[in-house]
Scaffold this motif. Structure first.
Motif, PDB file in Angstrom:
ATOM      1  N   ASP A 102      31.537  26.460 -22.871  1.00 56.69           N
ATOM      2  CA  ASP A 102      31.852  25.621 -24.024  1.00 56.69           C
ATOM      3  C   ASP A 102      31.453  24.167 -23.823  1.00 56.69           C
ATOM      4  O   ASP A 102      31.156  23.464 -24.784  1.00 56.69           O
ATOM      5  CB  ASP A 102      33.336  25.700 -24.372  1.00 56.69           C
ATOM      6  CG  ASP A 102      33.714  27.053 -24.953  1.00 56.69           C
ATOM      7  OD1 ASP A 102      32.827  27.715 -25.524  1.00 56.69           O
ATOM      8  OD2 ASP A 102      34.882  27.440 -24.828  1.00 56.69           O
ATOM      9  N   ASP A 103      31.445  23.706 -22.574  1.00 55.34           N
ATOM     10  CA  ASP A 103      31.063  22.317 -22.341  1.00 55.34           C
ATOM     11  C   ASP A 103      29.555  22.133 -22.263  1.00 55.34           C
ATOM     12  O   ASP A 103      29.065  21.028 -22.066  1.00 55.34           O
ATOM     13  CB  ASP A 103      31.728  21.766 -21.083  1.00 55.34           C
ATOM     14  CG  ASP A 103      31.323  22.499 -19.814  1.00 55.34           C
ATOM     15  OD1 ASP A 103      30.443  23.383 -19.873  1.00 55.34           O
ATOM     16  OD2 ASP A 103      31.897  22.195 -18.757  1.00 55.34           O
ATOM     17  N   GLY A 104      28.797  23.226 -22.446  1.00 51.34           N
ATOM     18  CA  GLY A 104      27.342  23.130 -22.442  1.00 51.34           C
ATOM     19  C   GLY A 104      26.743  22.907 -21.071  1.00 51.34           C
ATOM     20  O   GLY A 104      25.568  22.588 -20.957  1.00 51.34           O
ATOM     21  N   ASP A 105      27.514  23.085 -20.036  1.00 49.46           N
ATOM     22  CA  ASP A 105      27.046  22.831 -18.677  1.00 49.46           C
ATOM     23  C   ASP A 105      26.426  24.099 -18.093  1.00 49.46           C
ATOM     24  O   ASP A 105      27.056  24.819 -17.311  1.00 49.46           O
ATOM     25  CB  ASP A 105      28.205  22.342 -17.806  1.00 49.46           C
ATOM     26  CG  ASP A 105      27.722  21.743 -16.494  1.00 49.46           C
ATOM     27  OD1 ASP A 105      26.514  21.464 -16.376  1.00 49.46           O
ATOM     28  OD2 ASP A 105      28.556  21.558 -15.601  1.00 49.46           O
ATOM     29  N   PHE A 106      25.200  24.411 -18.530  1.00 53.66           N
ATOM     30  CA  PHE A 106      24.520  25.601 -18.042  1.00 53.66           C
ATOM     31  C   PHE A 106      23.022  25.349 -17.936  1.00 53.66           C
ATOM     32  O   PHE A 106      22.480  24.428 -18.536  1.00 53.66           O
ATOM     33  CB  PHE A 106      24.789  26.819 -18.934  1.00 53.66           C
ATOM     34  CG  PHE A 106      24.233  26.703 -20.328  1.00 53.66           C
ATOM     35  CD1 PHE A 106      22.972  27.203 -20.632  1.00 53.66           C
ATOM     36  CD2 PHE A 106      24.981  26.117 -21.336  1.00 53.66           C
ATOM     37  CE1 PHE A 106      22.464  27.109 -21.928  1.00 53.66           C
ATOM     38  CE2 PHE A 106      24.477  26.011 -22.627  1.00 53.66           C
ATOM     39  CZ  PHE A 106      23.214  26.506 -22.926  1.00 53.66           C
ATOM     40  N   VAL A 107      22.376  26.184 -17.145  1.00 58.27           N
ATOM     41  CA  VAL A 107      20.933  26.128 -16.936  1.00 58.27           C
ATOM     42  C   VAL A 107      20.383  27.525 -17.171  1.00 58.27           C
ATOM     43  O   VAL A 107      20.997  28.520 -16.766  1.00 58.27           O
ATOM     44  CB  VAL A 107      20.604  25.674 -15.487  1.00 58.27           C
ATOM     45  CG1 VAL A 107      19.120  25.820 -15.187  1.00 58.27           C
ATOM     46  CG2 VAL A 107      21.064  24.250 -15.251  1.00 58.27           C
ATOM     47  N   ILE A 108      19.235  27.606 -17.824  1.00 55.32           N
ATOM     48  CA  ILE A 108      18.506  28.867 -17.928  1.00 55.32           C
ATOM     49  C   ILE A 108      17.342  28.770 -16.959  1.00 55.32           C
ATOM     50  O   ILE A 108      16.483  27.898 -17.096  1.00 55.32           O
ATOM     51  CB  ILE A 108      18.018  29.129 -19.361  1.00 55.32           C
ATOM     52  CG1 ILE A 108      19.221  29.317 -20.289  1.00 55.32           C
ATOM     53  CG2 ILE A 108      17.100  30.350 -19.386  1.00 55.32           C
ATOM     54  CD1 ILE A 108      18.867  29.487 -21.743  1.00 55.32           C
ATOM     55  N   GLU A 109      17.349  29.646 -15.967  1.00 56.96           N
ATOM     56  CA  GLU A 109      16.275  29.695 -14.983  1.00 56.96           C
ATOM     57  C   GLU A 109      15.381  30.874 -15.353  1.00 56.96           C
ATOM     58  O   GLU A 109      15.792  32.033 -15.275  1.00 56.96           O
ATOM     59  CB  GLU A 109      16.846  29.887 -13.578  1.00 56.96           C
ATOM     60  CG  GLU A 109      15.776  29.918 -12.507  1.00 56.96           C
ATOM     61  CD  GLU A 109      16.350  30.076 -11.117  1.00 56.96           C
ATOM     62  OE1 GLU A 109      15.628  30.611 -10.269  1.00 56.96           O
ATOM     63  OE2 GLU A 109      17.516  29.680 -10.881  1.00 56.96           O
ATOM     64  N   TRP A 110      14.170  30.569 -15.765  1.00 57.75           N
ATOM     65  CA  TRP A 110      13.229  31.590 -16.216  1.00 57.75           C
ATOM     66  C   TRP A 110      12.223  31.809 -15.093  1.00 57.75           C
ATOM     67  O   TRP A 110      11.265  31.069 -14.943  1.00 57.75           O
ATOM     68  CB  TRP A 110      12.533  31.145 -17.490  1.00 57.75           C
ATOM     69  CG  TRP A 110      11.882  32.225 -18.275  1.00 57.75           C
ATOM     70  CD1 TRP A 110      11.332  33.384 -17.815  1.00 57.75           C
ATOM     71  CD2 TRP A 110      11.686  32.236 -19.691  1.00 57.75           C
ATOM     72  NE1 TRP A 110      10.809  34.119 -18.846  1.00 57.75           N
ATOM     73  CE2 TRP A 110      11.021  33.431 -20.018  1.00 57.75           C
ATOM     74  CE3 TRP A 110      12.013  31.342 -20.705  1.00 57.75           C
ATOM     75  CZ2 TRP A 110      10.663  33.755 -21.320  1.00 57.75           C
ATOM     76  CZ3 TRP A 110      11.653  31.667 -22.000  1.00 57.75           C
ATOM     77  CH2 TRP A 110      10.988  32.867 -22.304  1.00 57.75           C
ATOM     78  N   ARG A 111      12.495  32.821 -14.282  1.00 61.40           N
ATOM     79  CA  ARG A 111      11.636  33.131 -13.147  1.00 61.40           C
ATOM     80  C   ARG A 111      10.389  33.867 -13.612  1.00 61.40           C
ATOM     81  O   ARG A 111      10.425  34.616 -14.578  1.00 61.40           O
ATOM     82  CB  ARG A 111      12.396  33.988 -12.136  1.00 61.40           C
ATOM     83  CG  ARG A 111      13.582  33.266 -11.542  1.00 61.40           C
ATOM     84  CD  ARG A 111      14.334  34.155 -10.586  1.00 61.40           C
ATOM     85  NE  ARG A 111      15.506  33.442 -10.066  1.00 61.40           N
ATOM     86  CZ  ARG A 111      16.496  34.044  -9.441  1.00 61.40           C
ATOM     87  NH1 ARG A 111      16.478  35.347  -9.232  1.00 61.40           N
ATOM     88  NH2 ARG A 111      17.522  33.328  -9.012  1.00 61.40           N
ATOM     89  N   ASP A 112       9.307  33.683 -12.874  1.00 68.89           N
ATOM     90  CA  ASP A 112       8.022  34.313 -13.188  1.00 68.89           C
ATOM     91  C   ASP A 112       7.707  34.155 -14.676  1.00 68.89           C
ATOM     92  O   ASP A 112       7.331  35.109 -15.358  1.00 68.89           O
ATOM     93  CB  ASP A 112       8.022  35.780 -12.765  1.00 68.89           C
ATOM     94  CG  ASP A 112       6.609  36.343 -12.631  1.00 68.89           C
ATOM     95  OD1 ASP A 112       5.628  35.570 -12.760  1.00 68.89           O
ATOM     96  OD2 ASP A 112       6.475  37.561 -12.411  1.00 68.89           O
TER      97      ASP A 112
END
Length: 129
Positions: free
Chosen positions: A52-62
């Motif tokens: 909910d606090d927006g504290d995330f990362v999307i790690e797009w491997r390869d």
């Protein structure tokens, strides 16, 4: 604490598989996280499984494998499907995009997905590996 959601880009074989993978990355097996570009943007901005606090990362491997799978051919396939059910006022725009995709020009689905993530989450939230 930052949460990281991982997309294994080598498993992306097309747009439908991307929807499955992002849903599973964020919400576990069988998870939902959009099945269209607009709903994907809504999920990213609305906390549908993301912190909910927006504290995330999307790690797009390869991500280069995903870029190939979500390239102009897959973009054209999606636009062909949209054309069949498009409102008459949108047909000309979709037809132009389809002609561009068939010619190997213009933004691809990969480009659009990356743009949505960057627009909805801000800088530093997408890691292309």
């Amino acid at each position: 604490m930052t949460v990281t959601y991982v997309i294994e880009g080598s498993e992306v074989t097309g747009l439908e598989r991307f929807w499955e993978l992002i849903g599973e990355a964020v919400n576990g097996p069988g998870g939902y996280f959009g099945r269209g570009l607009d709903s994907f943007a809504d999920c990213l901005s609305g906390g549908f499984g993301t912190p909910d606090d927006g504290d995330f990362v999307i790690e797009w491997r390869d991500h280069t494998a995903s870029a190939r799978a979500l390239g102009h051919e897959e973009t054209a396939r999606r636009l062909e499907a949209l054309l069949g059910r498009a409102h008459h006022t949108n047909r000309a725009r979709i037809e132009r995009g389809l002609a561009e995709a068939r010619a190997g020009r213009g933004p691809t689905l990969f480009d659009q997905l990356v743009g949505i993530v960057e627009e909805e989450t801000g800088p530093g939230t997408l890691l292309l590996r």
